[in-house]
Write an enzyme that holds these catalytic residues in place. Structure first.
Site: not given
Ligand code: MN
Length: 694
Positions: A48, A72-73, A76-77, A139
């Site tokens: 992704h 970018h994630d 958060e992840d 995204d």
């Molecule tokens: Mn994303």
């Protein structure tokens, strides 16, 4: 899967001096950080961010943006922290990734309404850099492309609605129609599959039936331009399904009544050629009156430029034609992203601030060319920010509060315990009082102390129901206990004054309109039942030893509930004190030298904190500290106070100048010697200009 070399080559294709190491490092870092995480499709999660990065590279964006796509994630992840990102990839990338993370968190707001002005502020606050918004949109595009892997239909619909209401208008706002068109159709398909299919079917029919028409018209146009000696590239373009549906809804018309389902696009080299082309078309075909629009002289808000006209074609049907240059065409598709041009292989230096200028120019032009905020709102259906402020924790978590909310609301917004124990807040790195009203985009660091408890005064500036009810609940609960305890102590105190052994049997609550002894004590503590009534209840004949030596003892009572230190003189232990019982307030303690005492209308009561010793650390002194206006100035103060074993119970910025600011700090102290130590320590600090007890 795109390899790191392929991605680097893609970027090098338009930006030969691109930092390949940074790209490779980000590629490997993201792959490792996401590790075994999987997408809903079962594919490795890393696919992704990689797809996002690829799209950004296809838009020819700068290296930092492509790297942000890869990362970018991460915040958060995964467990990777902002600091780690900053250390490995630098502040620019870390801030971009953080920005994307923050922007992601607006998504669960879906339905409320807001004025455009707030929306602008919010976008400014959150996407201080337009690249944040661009990455977020790419995204979302990738998420929409893979939405069919999500099993839950309800979840799909929610994401689709959010896309239609938030992200598509944002994409349109910054001119990225290439994204807007695709996510709108994908969202529409997920929200209204029947309508989508019906329109798709009719489009298919037209495509088959009218294929000759498109081919013939295109050929005719090509011939006309060739004859005129103008090099033009001509294409036919089908209207998108969602825009067809929107038009049908808006004008209440049927599919068949829409006449611009297929439009023709003429792309030429220069602006002069655009107008020349218009003349040629208008000479060759019959013009449909009232349909000509010049978006070259007057571009749309998002900088879209083109000439639009409609003419009557061979089959006596209207043909819509759009005329534009190559550059306008790119802006029409890519919006702000089209501004990162690397013309003729020339590189825009990484440090070049033209990027910022582009961001500012494009957003300012969007905002300023609009006559009014409402116009922008017509433009984007982002209606959910009315009466809302968006604030962030130091870690970037979004807390959404009503307009006018203060730092105390923010503290309760994080957690009830944080609210109950907060003493102050740092807003955007600067010390601020709990009553400070918050602004969109503020980042708030709440300062807590384990010795703090909710203050009644907080109710005056708390705005949210959560904060108000928590404060009220705790104050009420404690008030009941403490006023009752105080009433009992006062009753004992009166007995002791008369030198009579305390005996509850002598008290008749009913006589004082109280249902129970507890209620009686509560009313005494609150000053509702006067002390004289107690004096009158016991028999004169008793003659016992006075165990309390004519002092009212206050141990176990919390300052600020039923017992208060006067705001006028702020007494601490070691001071000579005297107190009064004030109706509805409880005991108020003053220094014996306090000027309020002279004009006091109530009985004086001699108080001691504890029967045995005087070491209870529950005294509060208010200090006024003038300190250099540096961000670290505040932490110096708190460190000095805490390293001297004292606690801050309240903080307030009294005045902020350019060079200095003045703080009021309430400090919980053991005694006057302790106070002296802290004053001395504060004086030793070079950043402190003055400190005094007030
Ligand atoms: Mn994303």
């Amino acid at each position: 899967m795109l390899t790191s070399s392929e991605l680097i080559n893609l970027v090098k294709g338009y930006n030969p001096k691109a930092n390949a190491n940074l790209l490779r490092k980000a590629y490997i870092f993201a792959m490792e950080a996401h590790g075994v995480q999987k997408r809903a499709s079962g594919a490795p999660y890393f696919y992704h961010p990689l797809e996002v990065a690829r799209f950004l590279a296809e838009l020819k964006l700068d290296v930092a943006t492509v790297v942000t796509g890869l990362l970018h994630d991460i915040l958060e992840d995964t467990k990777v922290s902002f600091e780690e990102l900053e250390e490995i990839f630098g502040a620019e990338v870390a801030l971009l990734v953080e920005g994307v993370t923050k922007l992601s968190k607006i998504s669960y707001m879906a339905t409320e309404i807001h004025p455009a002005e707030n929306f602008q502020k919010f976008i400014f606050a959150t996407s201080h850099d337009i690249r944040i918004l661009v990455v977020k949109l790419v995204d979302r595009l990738n998420n929409m492309r893979t939405i069919n892997h999500i099993v839950s239909i309800a979840k799909r619909k929610k994401i689709a609605l959010e896309t239609l209401e938030i992200y598509a208008p944002l994409a349109e706002c910054i001119g990225m129609n290439i994204i807007k068109d695709e996510i709108e159709d994908l969202a529409f398909y997920n929200l209204h599959p029947e309508e989508y299919s019906a329109i798709a079917l009719k489009l298919e029919k037209i495509r088959n039936k009218d294929s000759d028409f498109v081919f013939d018209t295109k050929s005719e146009l090509e011939k006309v331009f060739k004859d005129a000696g103008i090099n033009a590239s001509i294409s036919g373009r089908e209207k998108k399904i969602y825009s067809i549906w929107k038009k049908m809804q808006k004008r209440n018309i049927s599919f068949e009544q829409i006449n611009d389902i297929i439009a023709f696009r003429v792309v030429v080299s220069t602006i002069q050629q655009c107008y020349l082309s218009l003349g040629i078309i208008h000479t060759h075909f019959q013009v449909v009156p009232g349909r000509f629009k010049d978006y070259i002289s007057i571009p749309k808000l998002n900088n879209y430029r083109s000439l639009h006209t409609s003419v009557i074609g061979q089959r006596h049907q209207a043909i819509e034609i759009q005329i534009r240059t190559e550059e306008m065409h790119r802006v029409a598709d890519e919006g702000v992203a089209a501004h990162w041009s690397y013309k003729n292989g020339d590189v825009i230096a990484e440090k070049d601030n033209s990027r910022n200028n582009v961001w500012i120019k494009s957003i300012i032009s969007i905002i300023q060319t609009a006559g009014s905020p409402e116009e922008i709102m017509n433009y984007s259906k982002l209606e959910m920010f009315e009466n809302r402020v968006f604030c962030f924790t130091p870690r970037g978590n979004l807390i959404i509060l009503p307009y006018g909310a203060t730092a105390i609301d923010f503290a309760y917004g994080i957690h009830t315990i944080i609210g109950n124990t907060c003493v102050g807040a740092k807003i955007n790195g600067k010390m601020a009082s709990l009553r400070t009203a918050l602004k969109n985009g503020d980042q708030i660091d709440v300062i807590t102390s384990p010795y703090q408890h909710p203050q009644a005064i907080w109710e005056n500036f708390a705005v949210t129901g959560k904060a108000k009810s928590n404060i009220k609940k705790i104050i009420k609960a404690r008030e009941k206990i403490e006023f009752t305890m105080l009433g009992l102590r006062l009753s004992k105190y009166i007995f002791s004054l008369k030198n009579i052994c305390f005996n509850e049997d002598l008290i008749d609550p009913q006589k004082n309109s109280c249902s129970s002894l507890d209620k009686f004590y509560f009313n005494v503590g609150k000053g509702i039942i006067s002390l004289n009534r107690i004096r009158n209840i016991f028999p004169k004949s008793e003659n016992q030893v006075d165990v309390y030596e004519n002092y009212l003892y206050l141990s176990g009572l919390t300052p600020g509930v039923a017992v208060h230190f006067a705001d006028c003189c702020h007494p601490i232990l070691g001071d000579r004190v005297i107190s009064v019982l004030v109706p509805q307030t409880g005991i108020v303690i003053h220094t014996t030298s306090c000027s309020c005492i002279a004009k006091n209308e109530y009985d004086f009561i001699k108080v001691k904190w504890n029967q045995n010793d005087e070491t209870d650390p529950s005294f509060i002194a208010r200090l006024q500290i003038v300190i250099e206006n540096k961000t670290e100035g505040f932490s110096l103060i708190t460190n000095i106070i805490s390293s001297n074993n004292a606690n801050i119970t309240n903080l307030k910025v009294e005045h902020r100048g350019i060079d200095f600011f003045s703080l009021l700090v309430d400090v919980k102290l053991k005694d006057s010697i302790h106070l002296g130590e802290i004053l001395a320590a504060l004086w030793m600090c070079p950043a402190v200009r003055s400190v005094k007890r007030i």
